[in-house]
Design a protein around this motif. Structure first.
Motif, short mmCIF file in Angstrom:
data_model
loop_
_atom_site.label_atom_id
_atom_site.label_comp_id
_atom_site.label_asym_id
_atom_site.label_seq_id
_atom_site.Cartn_x
_atom_site.Cartn_y
_atom_site.Cartn_z
N ASP A 143 -23.88 -9.76 -7.63
CA ASP A 143 -25.70 -9.64 -8.66
C ASP A 143 -25.69 -8.86 -9.03
O ASP A 143 -25.37 -7.75 -8.95
CB ASP A 143 -26.62 -10.05 -7.17
N MET A 144 -25.73 -9.26 -11.08
CA MET A 144 -25.99 -8.20 -11.85
C MET A 144 -27.03 -7.16 -11.82
O MET A 144 -27.00 -5.93 -11.79
CB MET A 144 -25.53 -8.75 -13.36
N GLU A 145 -28.11 -8.06 -10.93
CA GLU A 145 -29.22 -6.80 -10.80
C GLU A 145 -29.52 -6.67 -9.44
O GLU A 145 -30.03 -5.83 -9.84
CB GLU A 145 -30.61 -8.66 -11.00
N LYS A 146 -27.97 -6.53 -8.71
CA LYS A 146 -27.90 -5.80 -7.99
C LYS A 146 -27.00 -4.86 -7.94
O LYS A 146 -27.16 -3.92 -7.82
CB LYS A 146 -27.87 -6.54 -6.17
N GLY A 147 -26.32 -4.54 -9.37
CA GLY A 147 -25.51 -3.79 -9.33
C GLY A 147 -24.52 -3.46 -8.94
O GLY A 147 -23.58 -3.06 -8.97
N GLN A 148 -23.94 -5.56 -8.30
CA GLN A 148 -22.82 -5.85 -7.67
C GLN A 148 -21.76 -6.03 -8.64
O GLN A 148 -20.28 -6.43 -8.69
CB GLN A 148 -23.12 -6.99 -6.87
N LEU A 149 -21.53 -5.83 -9.74
CA LEU A 149 -20.82 -6.55 -11.20
C LEU A 149 -21.36 -5.26 -11.67
O LEU A 149 -22.48 -5.39 -12.59
CB LEU A 149 -20.77 -8.51 -11.27
N ARG A 150 -20.52 -4.31 -12.43
CA ARG A 150 -20.34 -3.69 -13.78
C ARG A 150 -19.47 -4.07 -14.18
O ARG A 150 -18.25 -3.68 -14.05
CB ARG A 150 -21.03 -2.16 -12.84
N CYS A 151 -19.70 -3.70 -15.76
CA CYS A 151 -18.34 -4.18 -16.86
C CYS A 151 -18.27 -2.57 -18.10
O CYS A 151 -19.74 -1.78 -18.08
CB CYS A 151 -18.48 -5.23 -17.54
#
Ligand code: ADP
Ligand code: ZN
Ligand code: MG
Length: 494
Positions: free
Chosen positions: A204-212
Motif C-alpha cells: 500500500d503506497m499510501e502507507k509507505g509499504q512500497l517505495r522506489c
C-alpha cells in the motif's frame, strides 16, 4: 576530454539511449517487527509499539523474525532468484535521528537471494528485467515535522515516531535493463502485483509499504553505461515515470551542451516537474558495513526452500494462462482478473457455480462489478455483492428470468444493499414476461402496426427495430428484446 569526444559522437549519432535500474523497498507482511516482538501497525498513536530492541537500547538483543525470512525467500522464488545457502546480516552504519542504534541491520555481501528476473509486458513487447538481489533489512523510524501532521501535538519542530522503526523490509534491486520511463513504471507495477499476489507485502503506497528509487543514465556512444543519477524515494509510479522522463531530458541537455553528467542523488518534485540535487557522490556515505555480531547467519536449508516453493501460491502469469485454458477467457480478461488476487479468487467462486458461463462471469465480475467497486473505491472483499449473490444475478439472466439490462439494475441494487437478487426482481417487477404472454404482445403489436409488419414481411429489416421497440414499450421494458425480435420474425415469415 575523452568524454567530450564521445558526446560529440553521440550527438551526431543515432540519438540517445536511456538505461534505468530500480531499487524497491517493500514492507514485509508480518504481524511483528524484524528483530523484536513489537506489532507492525499503521496510523496508531505514535511511540506505542516500541521496546528496548527497536529503540536501540544498549544491551538489547535482536532475534530474527522467521516469518519475514520465509516471505523474503518466497518473493525471491517468485522473482526466479537463486536462494543462498547462507545469508548474513550486516550493520550499515550511519547517524540519523530516525535510527536510534546508529546503524541499520541489513544484508550486504551475503543477501538471501540473487540473480533472478521478471518478464514485464510493455507497449513495446515483453522486457526481461534482471533482479540483482533481494535482501532483508529493517525500516527506520519516521520523522514527523509538526505542521505536516496533526497527530503530534506541541509547538513547531521535528519529532520521531518509533512505531515504524524495525518494520521488516525487503530491498529488491534490478539490473540496469529497463529501456524507458514507461517500462520502468510497468516494471514497478508488475513487481507490486507479484508481491501482493503471493501475499509477501501489501504494497500500500499510501502507507509507505512500497517505495522506489530510480537510477538512470544515458548510454555512451560505444554502448557502455554512462554515469547514473538516482531519483530517491518515490511513492507513486506515475511520478517514477514522469521524474525519469524529466531526468533523461536533463541529462541529454547536459550532454548536448558538451558537459558531463555527474553522479548525484536527486529529488523529483511533481508539482514543478523539476529535479533537485540532494547530494553529489562526493558526499556519499561510507556505511562501514560489518557482519552483525548479535545475529547468527541464516542457514537456508535446501529442503526448507523446496518445501516453501511447493507451498507457493500460483503466480499471476501462471494464473493468467490457466484462466485462458480452463475458462476460455481472452488473454485480456484473464490478465485483468489475474492481476488482482482478490478479484481472481472471487471470479473463480462465481465461475465454478452451476449454471454460470465462465465467460459471462468474467464480464460480470471484471466489468460490471468492477465499475461499482471503482466508483466506491472499494475492494471486492468488502462488497455486499458476495460471490453467491453474483451467481444469483447471472443465473437470473441465464435462465431467462430477467433481461441483461434488468440484471444490471439488480446488481446496482444488491451493491447498495437493497436486498437479495430475487427479492429485488420481485419487488421492482423486473422479471421479463414469459413466452405465451410475450407472443400475445407481439401479435398485438403486429396487428396495430400493419404497414410496418408488411414491410418486414417484404424483407425490410430496418423496421424490425421499430416493432421490437413497440413490444418493449407495451411490456414496460420487461421483455427480452432478442426473443421479441425472434418472435416477430417467426410470425411474419411463417
Ligand atoms: P550504487 O553502488 O550507486 O548503489 P549499484 O551498482 O548498486 O549502484 O546499482 C544501484 C542501482 O542502479 C541498480 O538498480 C542498478 O541497476 C542501477 N544502475 C547501475 N548502474 C546504472 C547505470 N549506468 N544506469 C542506470 N542504472 C544503473
Ligand atoms: Zn520493538
Ligand atoms: Mg547499491
Amino acid at each position: 576530454m575523452e568524454k567530450t569526444e564521445k558526446v560529440e559522437t553521440a550527438r551526431e549519432g543515432q540519438g540517445y539511449t536511456a538505461v534505468i535500474g530500480l531499487e524497491f523497498h517493500a514492507h514485509i507482511a508480518t504481524r511483528t517487527k524484524m528483530f523484536c516482538g513489537c506489532r507492525v501497525t499503521y496510523g496508531d498513536e505514535p511511540n506505542t509499539h516500541t521496546c528496548p530492541v527497536c529503540l536501540g537500547h544498549p544491551g538489547a538483543l535482536p532475534v530474527t523474525n522467521e516469518r519475514a525470512v520465509e516471505l523474503g525467500v518466497m518473493a525471491g522464488l517468485a522473482l526466479n532468484c537463486r536462494v543462498a545457502d547462507r545469508a548474513v546480516f550486516a550493520r550499515k552504519n550511519y547517524f540519523y535521528p530516525d535510527l536510534p542504534k546508529g546503524y541499520q541491520i541489513s544484508q550486504y555481501d551475503e543477501p538471501i537471494c540473487t540473480g533472478g528476473h521478471m518478464d514485464v509486458p510493455t507497449s513495446d513487447g515483453t522486457v526481461r528485467v534482471g533482479i540483482t538481489r533481494l535482501h532483508l533489512e529493517e525500516d527506520a523510524a519516521k520523522n514527523v515535522h509538526t505542521g505536516e501532521s496533526g497527530r503530534m501535538h506541541g509547538s513547531t519542530g521535528s519529532r520521531i515516531d518509533y512505531n515504524r522503526g524495525g518494520t521488516p523490509l525487503m530491498e529488491i534491486v534490478t539490473e540496469p535493463d529497463i529501456p524507458s520511463p514507461e517500462a520502468a513504471r510497468a516494471t514497478a507495477n508488475n513487481l507490486k502485483e507479484l508481491l501482493q499476489s503471493i501475499g509477501v507485502s501489501e504494497c500500500d503506497m499510501e502507507k509507505g509499504q512500497l517505495r522506489c528509487d530510480a537510477n538512470v543514465s544515458i548510454r555512451n556512444p560505444d554502448g557502455s553505461y554512462g554515469t547514473k543519477t538516482e531519483l530517491k524515494n518515490m511513492n507513486s509510479f506515475r511520478f517514477v515515470e514522469r521524474g525519469l522522463a524529466r531526468e533523461i531530458e536533463r541529462q541529454i541537455e547536459v550532454l548536448e551542451d558538451g558537459g558531463t553528467v555527474s553522479q548525484s542523488t536527486l529529488h523529483y518534485d511533481p508539482e514543478t516537474d523539476e529535479v533537485h540535487e540532494l547530494r553529489t557522490k562526493e558526499f556519499a556515505h561510507d556505511y562501514r558495513y560489518f557482519p552483525e555480531p548479535d545475529l547468527m547467519p541464516l542457514a537456508l536449508d535446501s529442503g526448507w526452500v523446496a518445501d516453501l516453493e511447493s507451498r507457493m501460491p500460483e503466480l499471476p502469469d501462471a494464473m493468467r494462462a490457466r484462466f485462458v485454458s480452463e475458462y476460455g477467457l481472452s488473454e485480456y480478461d484473464a490478465g485483468v482478473l489475474a492481476s488482482d488476487r482478490a478479484l481472481a479468487r472471487y471470479y473463480e467462486r462465481v465461475a465454478a457455480a452451476d449454471g454460470v458461463d465462465p465467460k459471462q462471469a468474467a464480464n460480470w465480475v471484471s466489468v460490471e462489478l468492477q465499475s461499482y467497486l471503482n466508483d466506491a473505491d472499494m475492494g471486492v472483499e468488502e462488497t455486499r455483492v458476495t460471490p453467491e449473490r453474483m451467481v444469483g444475478i447471472i443465473c437470473l439472466v441465464e435462465d431467462g428470468t430477467v433481461s441483461r439490462a434488468a440484471a444490471k439494475e439488480v446488481l446496482g441494487k444488491v451493491f447498495s444493499g437493497e436486498g437479495e437478487p430475487s427479492e429485488i426482481v420481485e419487488r421492482e417487477g423486473l422479471a421479463q414476461i414469459g413466452g405465451d404472454e410475450l407472443g400475445g404482445v407481439v401479435d398485438e403489436v403486429i396487428s396495430s402496426n400493419p404497414e410496418e409488419a408488411e414491410r418486414v414481411e417484404n424483407g425490410d429489416q430496418k423496421v424490425i427495430g421499430f416493432l421490437v421497440g413497440q413490444v418493449m414499450k407495451r411490456t414496460r421494458g420487461s421483455a427480452d428484446g432478442g426473443r421479441a425480435r425472434e418472435l416477430i420474425l417467426e410470425k411474419l415469415s411463417g
